[in-house]
Structures are given as C-alpha cells and as structure tokens.
Design a protein around this motif. Structure first.
Motif, short mmCIF file in Angstrom:
data_model
loop_
_atom_site.label_atom_id
_atom_site.label_comp_id
_atom_site.label_asym_id
_atom_site.label_seq_id
_atom_site.Cartn_x
_atom_site.Cartn_y
_atom_site.Cartn_z
N LEU A 1 88.21 75.38 -1.61
CA LEU A 1 88.78 74.86 -2.86
C LEU A 1 90.29 74.88 -2.71
O LEU A 1 90.86 75.90 -2.30
CB LEU A 1 88.38 75.76 -4.03
N VAL A 2 90.96 73.76 -3.02
CA VAL A 2 92.42 73.69 -2.96
C VAL A 2 92.94 73.31 -4.34
O VAL A 2 92.52 72.30 -4.90
CB VAL A 2 92.91 72.67 -1.91
N VAL A 3 93.83 74.12 -4.88
CA VAL A 3 94.44 73.90 -6.18
C VAL A 3 95.91 73.56 -5.96
O VAL A 3 96.59 74.23 -5.18
CB VAL A 3 94.32 75.14 -7.08
N PHE A 4 96.42 72.53 -6.66
CA PHE A 4 97.82 72.15 -6.46
C PHE A 4 98.40 71.59 -7.75
O PHE A 4 98.08 70.49 -8.17
CB PHE A 4 97.97 71.14 -5.31
N LEU B 1 80.94 78.81 -11.08
CA LEU B 1 81.64 79.88 -11.80
C LEU B 1 82.86 80.34 -11.03
O LEU B 1 83.95 80.51 -11.62
CB LEU B 1 80.68 81.05 -12.03
N GLU B 2 82.72 80.56 -9.73
CA GLU B 2 83.88 80.99 -8.93
C GLU B 2 85.00 79.97 -9.00
O GLU B 2 86.18 80.31 -9.16
CB GLU B 2 83.44 81.21 -7.47
N LYS B 3 84.63 78.70 -8.90
CA LYS B 3 85.63 77.64 -8.94
C LYS B 3 86.35 77.64 -10.29
O LYS B 3 87.59 77.55 -10.34
CB LYS B 3 84.96 76.29 -8.68
N MET B 4 85.61 77.73 -11.39
CA MET B 4 86.22 77.70 -12.72
C MET B 4 87.11 78.92 -12.95
O MET B 4 88.14 78.83 -13.61
CB MET B 4 85.14 77.63 -13.79
N LEU B 5 86.75 80.06 -12.40
CA LEU B 5 87.58 81.26 -12.57
C LEU B 5 88.91 81.11 -11.85
O LEU B 5 89.97 81.47 -12.38
CB LEU B 5 86.83 82.49 -12.07
N VAL B 6 88.88 80.57 -10.63
CA VAL B 6 90.12 80.38 -9.88
C VAL B 6 91.01 79.35 -10.57
O VAL B 6 92.22 79.57 -10.76
CB VAL B 6 89.83 79.97 -8.42
N VAL B 7 90.41 78.22 -10.97
CA VAL B 7 91.18 77.18 -11.65
C VAL B 7 91.71 77.69 -12.99
O VAL B 7 92.84 77.39 -13.38
CB VAL B 7 90.33 75.91 -11.83
N SER B 8 90.91 78.49 -13.68
CA SER B 8 91.35 79.08 -14.94
C SER B 8 92.58 79.95 -14.74
O SER B 8 93.51 79.93 -15.56
CB SER B 8 90.23 79.91 -15.57
N ALA B 9 92.57 80.72 -13.68
CA ALA B 9 93.71 81.60 -13.40
C ALA B 9 94.97 80.80 -13.11
O ALA B 9 96.08 81.20 -13.48
CB ALA B 9 93.39 82.52 -12.22
#
Length: 431
Positions: A179-182, A55-63
């Motif tokens: 988690l790294v988003v790019f 859930l935390e991962k999906m919320l960050v990626v969603s943002a």
C-alpha cells in the motif's frame, strides 16, 4: 453494527504506547515476497506476498488523512481584535496540522486493486468528541471508508525503475501487495491563502525578480501601506515550506500507526513527484493523470490538477485569478466553511464563535486578486516560482518478513507488534 472487528491485533494497536511508537520507529523495508538479488543483504523471501486487509488499509489511510472532529481555529490577532482570526480554509481537523488551518492537501493511495483519493479536505466532523476528549475509533475509521473515492483500476502506473524511482527504491517501491499513500498539496491555493494572510497583516507583494512593485498596487493605499512589502520569491518559498510540513506530518502520522499495527514500511521521497502526478512525458507512465503545462521559462512542467478530482485554485481550472479568489472565499465563508454561522463546531455557542470572524470584503478580494493575477500574467502560471500542485512524501505499508531481520540483525530489530502481527491480525493465513 460495528465496522471494526474485535481481533487481538486491533486491541493491541488501540493500547499501543505512544513512546514505543516514537522510539521503535524504523524504516522496515523488507516485505513478504520481496527479494534483494545481490550484495551483503542478498535474500529472497520464503513467504508469499500478502496484501493488507481492508481493515488494515483503512487504518493506515485513516492515520494519514482522517478527520478528527472540528478545527479549534485561532482565537485572536491584535491587528483586528475583537474579530477572531479568519485564516483557516477548513472547518474540520485532520490527523496532521496545517499552517493557520489552511488545509489544502488531499490524500491519495494505491494498492493492487486501484488508485484512490480520500476526499477529506472539507469534510465536517465525523461525530462529537466523547466527554473525556477521546474519539470513537470505530466511527473514525468508518468515516474514512465512506469518503474514499476510486480514481482508476489497478495499481498506480509508476514503475519501480530509474528515472521514475530512485535507484535505492527500485527493489521495493509500489510492488504487488504493498500500500502506498501520498498526500498532494494545492500549492496554488496555499499561496492565495498566504496572500490573504499577508494583506490582513499589512503587507503586499513586491516583484523582487524583476525589481519592481506590482503595477497598480498603489490604488489599494486606502486598505494597506503599499510600501510595506513581502518579496514574491520569499513568500512562495515560505508557502512551499509550510505545505511540505503538512504533507510530511501526514505521512509521519501513518508511520507511527505502522508501529502500533506491526506493519512494515517507511516514509520517503525517493520517487519522482512529477511522474506520480502525471507529468512524466511518457504515455506509458501516466501516474495520477493530472493535466500540466510546459513553458521554456520554467525548469519543470507545472501540474495544475485532475478534473473533477482535485483542481488547483488557478487557471485553467478557473478562468482567472479573481474567480479563484471567489472560490477560496466561498470555501472559507460559505456553507460548511469555518466562518459560516451555520457550520457546527466544538463550542457551546458555535454560531457566535464562527460569526465573530470578519469576511473578506470586496476591496480586500480585489487587492488579493490583483496581486495573484499579476503573478499569473507575468510568469505564465500561478504561483510564479513554485508548482501549482506539489507532493514530496510517500508512506509505504506492507507485511514485514521477520525472517529477513532474523537472518541479518541482532534481536530487537522489530517490535513485539511485528512479531505477533500474523497471529493477531491474520490467524487463518498460511505462511
């Protein structure tokens, strides 16, 4: 069945004030399990690393990259009114803006389990806006979950060491549990869209590098004043600047989410983008695995795309630039595109609105392709002076270790959401 559980952390996040997120934003790099081996901040975490929950991962990626219903489009341009402006590349809106609605970027991310892409660039609206203008957060997050695509197993293979990572990030970047988003931008497509925009507004390219007009451009004098020009270098630098804003605001949206959720992390650009894309030159550091070309005329290798995942609007992913132009027009005017009459929208008469745009006719497409093909032929790649694929910003998210901040900082170095994160989001975790 709801996909978002009713836990205290989620409720606190949903009610978190924007002003607190803005004023409380800080780079909070020290995570549970981290260590700084020396210097004034020498410290070894006493807590075990804790990956983000699903859930935390999906919320960050969603943002960072979620769909936020339909793009409102641009209403009017004096040069071709009463037709509406037809610049946009996507019918959907996302959590970050894009120049004229071009939206050429895709969101990638990695954690301990794999490397993923959020395939949201051309996604339709996930659902209607509520009557008060708000979004159904549960549906918003679920839409992201179902559009996530795994590219490879295991964490992104870019080591936390020089020269792949800047020296000041080697202790913290891409470590286990983070988690790294790019986001990655298709700059080739962005430049094509700007050539279209430019032509609609009465301009054609001029080769300021070689000091000459585009050969053969004079035969398009029936649709544009060929003496009204825009230099290649300026147009490509402008496009690079526009896509940088797109990528940066994507990460900034995620940064604000970190404050609301009480997660540590920060946005940064201290990792070699060529290595992340796949052009490190070292088979042990494959990054995303994008194909790339090298040429003695270019200072750096040129990544063009990853087959079947994200392919640039340029050769070799298209046989020539005319084919790329046709694909671009299909994206804009074909089924699901922003200017196709059958694409739904937010208006009371969406078919009428979308039909009010003027499609690029054969002569227009020929002129765009002529200029684009010249760049490819003269400089060996498209665009001529900037990369075909571009990335610059990263967002890392992790579980903050408050003990580090309590040891070195005065009170107030982290927010109440950080102080309560473990109790609210992970009440059963052992610290």
């Amino acid at each position: 069945m709801k996909t978002v559980p009713e836990n205290l952390g989620f409720k606190d996040m949903a009610a978190f004030p924007l002003l607190e997120a803005l004023l409380g934003r800080r780079s909070r790099r020290f995570f549970m399990g981290a260590e700084i081996p020396d210097g004034v901040f020498a410290y070894a975490s006493k807590r075990s690393p804790l990956p983000l929950s699903e859930l935390e991962k999906m919320l960050v990626v969603s943002a960072c990259g979620g769909n936020t219903a339909w793009n409102n489009l641009i209403y009017r341009a004096k040069r071709y009114a009463p037709h509406i402006s037809n610049y946009a590349g996507s019918a959907g809106g996302r959590t970050f803006p894009s120049a004229a609605g071009f939206h050429t970027s895709q969101t990638f991310f990695t954690d301990d389990d794999g490397v993923y892409m959020l395939d949201m660039r051309d996604a339709p609206s996930f659902g209607p806006m509520l009557q008060d203008g708000s979004l159904n957060l549960d549906a918003f997050v679920e839409n992201v979950r179902k559009r996530v695509r795994r590219i490879s197993q295991g964490r992104l293979k870019v080591p936390s060491e020089v020269p792949y990572t800047e020296a000041h990030n080697t202790w913290v970047f891409n470590k286990p549990s983070t988690l790294v988003v790019f986001p990655v931008g298709d700059l080739a497509q962005h430049v094509l869209l700007n050539i279209c925009y430019m032509l609609q507004n009465g301009l054609v390219l001029h080769d300021d590098i070689n000091g000459r007009p585009i050969p053969g451009i004079e035969r398009f004098g029936d649709i544009v004043d060929v003496k009204s020009t825009w230099p290649i270098t300026f147009m490509e630098q402008w496009s690079l600047s526009e896509i940088t804003v797109e990528l940066a605001t994507s990460c900034y949206a995620g940064t604000l989410m970190l404050q609301a959720m009480g997660l540590g992390g920060w946005m940064f650009n201290g990792v070699d983008a060529f290595s992340v894309l796949g052009a490190s030159g070292n088979p042990e550091v494959p990054g995303l695995g994008f194909r790339y070309d090298a040429d003695e005329r270019w200072p750096y290798p040129n990544p063009t795309g990853l087959e079947g995942v994200m392919e640039g609007y340029c050769p070799p992913h298209y046989p020539d630039m005319r084919s790329a132009v046709e694909a671009l027009c299909e994206r804009k005017f074909g089924p699901g595109g922003p200017y196709h009459p059958g694409t739904p929208g937010p208006w009371k008469d969406s078919r009428r609105v979308r039909s009010a745009a003027q499609a690029h006719d054969e002569r227009f497409r020929e002129c765009v392709a002529h200029q684009a093909q010249y760049l490819f032929d003269a400089f060996g790649k498209f665009p001529a002076t900037v990369p075909s694929m571009f990335m610059i910003m990263y967002l890392q998210a992790h579980h903050l270790d408050p003990d580090f901040y309590d040891a070195f900082y005065e009170p107030g170095s982290y927010l109440r959401t950080h102080a309560m994160h473990m109790a609210n989001w992970h009440p059963d975790a052992k610290e």
